[in-house]
Design a protein around this motif. Structure first.
Motif, PDB file in Angstrom:
ATOM      1  N   UNK A 287      32.101  48.131  42.330  1.00 29.72           N
ATOM      2  CA  UNK A 287      33.345  47.391  42.101  1.00 29.72           C
ATOM      3  C   UNK A 287      34.531  48.346  41.990  1.00 29.72           C
ATOM      4  N   UNK A 288      35.641  47.967  42.603  1.00 28.14           N
ATOM      5  CA  UNK A 288      36.887  48.705  42.428  1.00 28.14           C
ATOM      6  C   UNK A 288      37.614  48.084  41.230  1.00 28.14           C
ATOM      7  N   UNK A 289      37.497  48.711  40.079  1.00 25.99           N
ATOM      8  CA  UNK A 289      38.014  48.137  38.850  1.00 25.99           C
ATOM      9  C   UNK A 289      39.533  48.156  38.776  1.00 25.99           C
ATOM     10  N   UNK A 290      40.154  49.091  39.442  1.00 28.39           N
ATOM     11  CA  UNK A 290      41.616  49.108  39.492  1.00 28.39           C
ATOM     12  C   UNK A 290      42.142  47.909  40.276  1.00 28.39           C
ATOM     13  N   UNK A 291      41.432  47.524  41.342  1.00 26.10           N
ATOM     14  CA  UNK A 291      41.812  46.332  42.099  1.00 26.10           C
ATOM     15  C   UNK A 291      41.637  45.078  41.253  1.00 26.10           C
ATOM     16  N   UNK A 292      40.561  45.026  40.467  1.00 23.07           N
ATOM     17  CA  UNK A 292      40.321  43.880  39.580  1.00 23.07           C
ATOM     18  C   UNK A 292      41.439  43.767  38.537  1.00 23.07           C
ATOM     19  N   UNK A 293      41.852  44.905  38.003  1.00 20.00           N
ATOM     20  CA  UNK A 293      42.949  44.911  37.030  1.00 20.00           C
ATOM     21  C   UNK A 293      44.232  44.420  37.672  1.00 20.00           C
ATOM     22  N   UNK A 294      44.531  44.916  38.864  1.00 16.37           N
ATOM     23  CA  UNK A 294      45.751  44.525  39.571  1.00 16.37           C
ATOM     24  C   UNK A 294      45.760  43.027  39.849  1.00 16.37           C
ATOM     25  N   UNK A 295      44.633  42.475  40.284  1.00 17.72           N
ATOM     26  CA  UNK A 295      44.559  41.044  40.595  1.00 17.72           C
ATOM     27  C   UNK A 295      44.750  40.193  39.351  1.00 17.72           C
ATOM     28  N   UNK A 296      44.167  40.621  38.235  1.00 13.16           N
ATOM     29  CA  UNK A 296      44.297  39.861  36.990  1.00 13.16           C
ATOM     30  C   UNK A 296      45.734  39.871  36.486  1.00 13.16           C
ATOM     31  N   UNK A 297      46.357  41.037  36.484  1.00 19.22           N
ATOM     32  CA  UNK A 297      47.753  41.134  36.039  1.00 19.22           C
ATOM     33  C   UNK A 297      48.687  40.344  36.958  1.00 19.22           C
ATOM     34  N   UNK A 298      48.397  40.378  38.244  1.00 18.19           N
ATOM     35  CA  UNK A 298      49.227  39.648  39.208  1.00 18.19           C
ATOM     36  C   UNK A 298      49.227  38.157  38.908  1.00 18.19           C
ATOM     37  N   UNK A 299      48.053  37.596  38.609  1.00 16.52           N
ATOM     38  CA  UNK A 299      47.975  36.169  38.304  1.00 16.52           C
ATOM     39  C   UNK A 299      48.701  35.833  37.010  1.00 16.52           C
ATOM     40  N   UNK A 300      48.543  36.671  35.997  1.00 17.30           N
ATOM     41  CA  UNK A 300      49.193  36.408  34.706  1.00 17.30           C
ATOM     42  C   UNK A 300      50.714  36.456  34.837  1.00 17.30           C
ATOM     43  N   UNK A 301      51.210  37.432  35.604  1.00 16.91           N
ATOM     44  CA  UNK A 301      52.651  37.618  35.701  1.00 16.91           C
ATOM     45  C   UNK A 301      53.304  36.751  36.773  1.00 16.91           C
TER      46      UNK A 301
ATOM     47  N   UNK B   5      42.968  50.762  32.621  1.00  9.55           N
ATOM     48  CA  UNK B   5      43.346  51.532  33.808  1.00  9.55           C
ATOM     49  C   UNK B   5      42.845  52.970  33.706  1.00  9.55           C
ATOM     50  N   UNK B   6      42.946  53.551  32.515  1.00  8.70           N
ATOM     51  CA  UNK B   6      42.453  54.920  32.312  1.00  8.70           C
ATOM     52  C   UNK B   6      40.942  54.986  32.528  1.00  8.70           C
ATOM     53  N   UNK B   7      40.215  54.017  31.952  1.00  7.16           N
ATOM     54  CA  UNK B   7      38.763  53.980  32.113  1.00  7.16           C
ATOM     55  C   UNK B   7      38.373  53.761  33.574  1.00  7.16           C
ATOM     56  N   UNK B   8      39.094  52.849  34.241  1.00  7.46           N
ATOM     57  CA  UNK B   8      38.802  52.566  35.648  1.00  7.46           C
ATOM     58  C   UNK B   8      39.077  53.784  36.525  1.00  7.46           C
ATOM     59  N   UNK B   9      40.154  54.511  36.217  1.00  9.18           N
ATOM     60  CA  UNK B   9      40.470  55.717  36.984  1.00  9.18           C
ATOM     61  C   UNK B   9      39.398  56.789  36.765  1.00  9.18           C
ATOM     62  N   UNK B  10      38.966  56.948  35.512  1.00  8.86           N
ATOM     63  CA  UNK B  10      37.905  57.914  35.216  1.00  8.86           C
ATOM     64  C   UNK B  10      36.618  57.535  35.935  1.00  8.86           C
ATOM     65  N   UNK B  11      36.338  56.239  35.975  1.00  6.91           N
ATOM     66  CA  UNK B  11      35.141  55.764  36.675  1.00  6.91           C
ATOM     67  C   UNK B  11      35.232  56.087  38.162  1.00  6.91           C
ATOM     68  N   UNK B  12      36.398  55.865  38.742  1.00  5.21           N
ATOM     69  CA  UNK B  12      36.591  56.155  40.173  1.00  5.21           C
ATOM     70  C   UNK B  12      36.470  57.643  40.456  1.00  5.21           C
ATOM     71  N   UNK B  13      36.969  58.470  39.531  1.00  9.13           N
ATOM     72  CA  UNK B  13      36.886  59.921  39.698  1.00  9.13           C
ATOM     73  C   UNK B  13      35.429  60.373  39.754  1.00  9.13           C
TER      74      UNK B  13
END
Length: 239
Positions: free
Chosen positions: A6-20, A55-63
């Protein structure tokens, strides 16, 4: 769904997009939407803090994920093309490091999964149910809703009760208490005025927060919404 894919940064972006998209706020009269936003500000701030952590955790996971996948594939490929003795050396040297990386990734997942659930709840509360409720990323593929009409009574009640809990009732409580303490002595009244903001008022903030969560969750299905499309229909358009 493979949690390591899973791309967790994409999941975060999609969730924030819907809320905002502020779908429920756009269905309110503008003045009410502003007051609701003010009352929900603590939840907005909390959601930003959780989103930053996620976002920090997702970035670390991607790294960790990219080099581990590459190294894992390389080791498997090279191991198949060499003799058994050489295979043993390759796996003996590389697998402890690969296993360690997977262990770190699994540990990050233990933080990422609950962080997403908390963020989803916070966003759902302050958006008044602006997207389909869910706690897990495996359920986040179709979270968009449609707000089909305007509404006023529900946000109006929230604003009235909310400001009563954080302003009117605490102020009345303070004035009565201060008057009673003044009757005894000015020194007691001075101590009361100093202690009230740090001992009594926080309880009203807590009550307001609890009320906001319960009220938002109960009233989130209104106005009528669905997950089929994203078109906002106003009363004039419906006519």
């Amino acid at each position: 769904m493979n949690l390591f894919e899973i791309n967790y940064l994409d999941k975060l972006s999609a969730l924030l997009k819907e809320a905002f998209k502020f779908k429920k706020y756009k269905a309110m009269p503008p003045a009410l939407a502003v007051f609701v936003g003010i009352l929900m500000l603590p939840f907005v701030i909390a959601s930003f803090a959780v989103a930053a952590t996620f976002a920090f955790l997702a970035f670390a996971f991607a790294v960790f994920t990219s080099p581990v996948k590459f190294l894992h594939t390389l080791v498997n490929k090279e191991g198949k093309d060499v003799l058994h003795a050489t295979q043993f050396i390759i796996y003996f040297i590389s697998w402890p490091f690969i296993f360690l990386c997977y262990f770190v990734m699994a540990f990050l997942l233990l933080l990422i999964i609950p962080a997403y659930a908390v963020l989803s709840i916070l966003l759902y509360v302050w958006s008044f149910g602006g997207f389909k409720f869910h706690l897990f990323m495996t359920e986040s593929d179709n979270i968009s809703i449609t707000v089909e009409k305007k509404y006023m009574a529900i946000p109006l009640v929230y604003v009235i009760v909310g400001f009563a809990l954080i302003a009117i009732i605490p102020l009345t409580h303070y004035m009565i208490g201060f008057a009673l303490e003044t009757w005894n002595s000015w020194a007691a009244a001075d101590i009361y005025s100093r202690l009230f903001p740090v001992t009594v008022y926080p309880s009203y903030i807590g009550i307001h927060a609890l009320f906001s969560v319960v009220y938002s969750l109960i009233c989130s299905p209104f106005p009528k919404n669905s997950a089929k499309n994203e078109v906002v229909t106003t009363d004039s358009e419906a006519q």
